[in-house]
Enzyme design. Sequence first.
Site, short mmCIF file in Angstrom:
data_model
loop_
_atom_site.label_atom_id
_atom_site.label_comp_id
_atom_site.label_asym_id
_atom_site.label_seq_id
_atom_site.Cartn_x
_atom_site.Cartn_y
_atom_site.Cartn_z
N LEU A 291 0.82 -1.21 0.00
CA LEU A 291 0.00 0.00 0.00
C LEU A 291 0.86 1.25 0.00
O LEU A 291 0.48 2.28 -0.54
CB LEU A 291 -0.90 0.02 1.24
CG LEU A 291 -2.04 -0.99 1.29
CD1 LEU A 291 -2.70 -0.94 2.66
CD2 LEU A 291 -3.05 -0.69 0.21
N GLY A 292 1.99 1.17 0.66
CA GLY A 292 2.84 2.35 0.75
C GLY A 292 3.84 2.16 1.85
O GLY A 292 4.08 1.05 2.31
N VAL B 246 3.71 -0.92 4.22
CA VAL B 246 2.37 -1.29 4.67
C VAL B 246 1.70 -2.11 3.56
O VAL B 246 1.70 -1.71 2.40
CB VAL B 246 1.53 -0.04 4.97
CG1 VAL B 246 0.15 -0.44 5.50
CG2 VAL B 246 2.24 0.85 5.98
N LYS C 18 1.32 -3.29 8.82
CA LYS C 18 2.54 -2.49 8.79
C LYS C 18 3.68 -3.37 9.26
O LYS C 18 3.69 -3.87 10.38
CB LYS C 18 2.39 -1.30 9.72
CG LYS C 18 3.57 -0.38 9.72
CD LYS C 18 3.12 0.93 10.30
CE LYS C 18 4.24 1.67 10.96
NZ LYS C 18 3.72 2.82 11.68
N ASP D 282 4.17 13.93 14.48
CA ASP D 282 4.39 13.80 13.03
C ASP D 282 3.08 13.87 12.28
O ASP D 282 2.81 13.07 11.39
CB ASP D 282 5.14 12.51 12.72
CG ASP D 282 5.76 12.53 11.31
OD1 ASP D 282 5.92 13.64 10.75
OD2 ASP D 282 6.06 11.45 10.79
#
Length: 828
Positions: A517-518, A525, A539, A636
């Site tokens: 996913l990224g 992930v 993750k 963050d």
Amino acid sequence: MAGWKARRQPFAFAALLPTLVVLSAAVDTLAPGDRLEDGSSLVSSDGSFKLGFFTPGKSNFRYLGISYNQTADQTVVWVSNRDTPLPDKTGVLSISTNGSLFLSDSKGIIYWSTSSTRLAGPVAKLLDDGNFVVAGTGEGGYAWQSFDHPTDSLLPGMKLWTDPRTGFARNATSWKSDDDPGTGDYTSFLDTNGDPQIFLLKGTKLVWRSGPWIGKGFSGIPEMWINVEFNSSFVSNADEAYYLFSRRSKSVLSRLVVQPKGVTEHRVWIESKGDWNVFWSGPRDRCDEFGYCGSFGVCDANETPLCSCLQGFEPNSPDNWKLRDGTDGCRRRTALDCQNGTDGFVLVANTNLPDTSMALVNENMGTEECWEACLRNCSCTAYAIAAIIDGGRSRCIQWSTALTDLRVYADGGQNLFVRLARADLALSSSKRKRRRIVTAVSAAAAVLVGILLAGLVARFIRQRRKSSNTVVLGNFPIVKSNAWKEEMSRSRELDLPLFELAAIAVATNHFSNDNLLGEGGFGPVYKGRLEGKQEVAVKRLAKSSSQGVEQFMNEVRLIAKLQHRNLVRLLGCCVDGEERMLVYEYMPNGSLDSFIFNKNKGALLDWATRWRIIMGVARGLLYLHQDSRLRIIHRDLKAGNVLLDDSMNPKISDFGMAHIIPGDEIEGKTRRVVGTYGYMSPEYAMDGTFSVKSDVFSFGVLVLEIISGRKNRGILHSDPNLNLLAYAWRLWEEGKGLELVDSSLGYPISMAEVLKGIEIALLCVQDLPEDRPEMAAVVLMLGGDRAPPPHPKQPEFVAARGRSEDSSSSKGPTCTVNDVTISAVHGR
Ligand SMILES: *[C@@H]1O[C@H](CO)[C@@H](O)[C@H](O)[C@H]1NC(C)=O
Ligand SMILES: *[C@@H]1O[C@H](CO)[C@@H](O)[C@H](O)[C@H]1NC(C)=O
Ligand SMILES: *[C@@H]1O[C@H](CO)[C@@H](O)[C@H](O)[C@H]1NC(C)=O
Ligand SMILES: *[C@@H]1O[C@H](CO)[C@@H](O)[C@H](O)[C@H]1NC(C)=O
Ligand SMILES: *[C@@H]1O[C@H](CO)[C@@H](O)[C@H](O)[C@H]1NC(C)=O
Ligand SMILES: *[C@@H]1O[C@H](CO)[C@@H](O)[C@H](O)[C@H]1NC(C)=O
């Protein structure tokens, strides 16, 4: 004579023949008028070395040279007339009154000589370290010394020396063969281009290089890194560069020798064996052969085939690669995209750094600065930090050419960060690659890891011999299994489901790239589907650092306790060996940044949805700050960490960096700044001071980005096109706030909400934390249940930083990259 020709004794000194010798055997000095004839020799005062005539192996010629007196094999370390041998045993060495040494025969033919000197009363003397010198009676150093004219050997104290200005170099060159001391094919030479390295040349062809100096030795000579017997030193400045070694104990005989067979060896005499041992040699295997795997190829002596391409690269000629010929090297799969700032770095651990002869070296440049310099310079292809163990100096090496002659070791070695396009940064699924080439999934992680490495190098060196399965990135063991087990039993107390690795592997199609996913803050992930058909996001913590593990646990503990509709929900976790994974609810629409910074997808988010997202993020943040049982600072918050569910409801994710503030404290200070440039408040970026108000700042930036569809490229940027905050403030101050709105937004747009949003955002990004509202007030203001907000102050910090050089900012970040999470260490 037969005894001298025994196989183990290739070089034989002439037996003492009845000749008219002027000198007795115990003399170490030659004065004008003295004659050193064939058959006699000079012996240094402690008996270590002798200078005399010899015939090597099967040769018919006579040479004058220096050899060890103690070793039975009469190893020759220096030869005066290597290319002008004497045909018979009539050679005589003498010194004239003007200091010239002459080697001549009975006919008066001169075979070798040195230049004259003005020193008064010159004599030649063989010293205890094997140096044959011409010195005057007074002070004034040596008029001539054999140490300045190496043949094939370097003795302790002798320099492999180069003058970088003139290129003049004192090289060691091999004999032609064991029988012929004449100038041979192989030369050891200290190359001062880029970061200096020792080269072994065959003629002009480079066959081996030592790699650059990394403090305790050379990057390409692992044996040197841990050795304690030899005290090596390396000097490189504008006037000279040299390598020399000394022996800790005088009784240890050692020398560096360039062998006729094409190898440089550091040999050590083993008295009990009566023979030489090789301490290190180069090249010692195929991977050491210069450029064996071509450009952007990696050689690994423990793999078959030896060559592979770096992550993100593919063979230039696949057919040759199949035939195990890697010399054509590799090419990039995806072109770099420096202008758009999306490039990142992959960490290649345990390397002999690639050829540094074209590299750029910055002394005293730290990990973060080095990363930043490389990221900003579009011609930079890789960087590394070397010699951090050498008196605390940190040297930044940057490459701008193809990377050649790169090899990896089973353990130890340097960390190299190679620039890759974003598409090539995903964690490699191949087991083999994962072991040695650990992907830092974004520029972000690379830097984080780099900093950790910098701090851990000492420890890592100490432990480098241990290779075990718990070893992760850079091969330093950091996972303390017991501590980990304790953590896990604690997490069981949290009532958090633990998933089996096998179940997750099946759910994610064995972590296939199609399911990727990224990249989250600390790992890739994956999308997965559990047996009950529930979709999840997994993750997978990059096997990186102790920090990563800590943060993993932090996240597990935090999120397990948090329940809010604007926070992403943790469903469980998985721990198996080195694997640590978090299983979240799946967010089908991905992250907010993929919408708002993309003109096409941006149109899918109409104003009403954007406003709902702003409200949702505000509520989620308020929950973190105040309403949960804990007081949590996210640290963050950014568009990439806001996920959207199927109804486009926002959910804040990525608590890996979150920080719990104990009790009623509202402010903390950290030496480790984690976060993302562009979203970091000035006080946090500069001093490491963080509070709920630093999250408020990030929220303000996020709101401006959602409204404008533009990235804030950096709080420190003077260019208004890049500094969204200054730009927004100017428009708003000029009463043109609506011009900020994303042009891809369709109608209807609520003008009132837009202006309210900008105004609140500008309140949130004010310089002083105390001027910024709390999230509770923000939520109230957004809801419109409050009197008109106070007038925001101009973000002075932003403007001032852009204009003037502030000395206190030298340590601070000046990066313009928006979408990478960075970590910086303060107060070092
Ligand atoms: C040279 O070496 C030999 C054998 O090791 C030794 O007997 C002799 O004393 C040495 N010469 C001197 C002058 O010390
Ligand atoms: C030094 O002395 C030698 C022998 O006496 C002579 O051949 C040579 O030319 C002298 N060199 C100079 C520079 O005077
Ligand atoms: C040493 O080797 C280098 C490289 O081949 C060469 O440029 C240099 O001239 C050599 N030095 C001497 C004194 O021969
Ligand atoms: C090692 O080398 C350094 C620098 O050349 C020198 O200062 C030091 O005394 C040496 N130590 C030993 C034990 O030889
Ligand atoms: C930068 O990004 C834009 C849009 O994503 C793309 O069209 C462009 O090619 C990129 N620039 C480079 C140099 O790749
Ligand atoms: C970028 O890298 C090249 C090659 O190393 C170097 O010549 C140049 O000075 C660098 N530019 C900057 C701004 O550092």
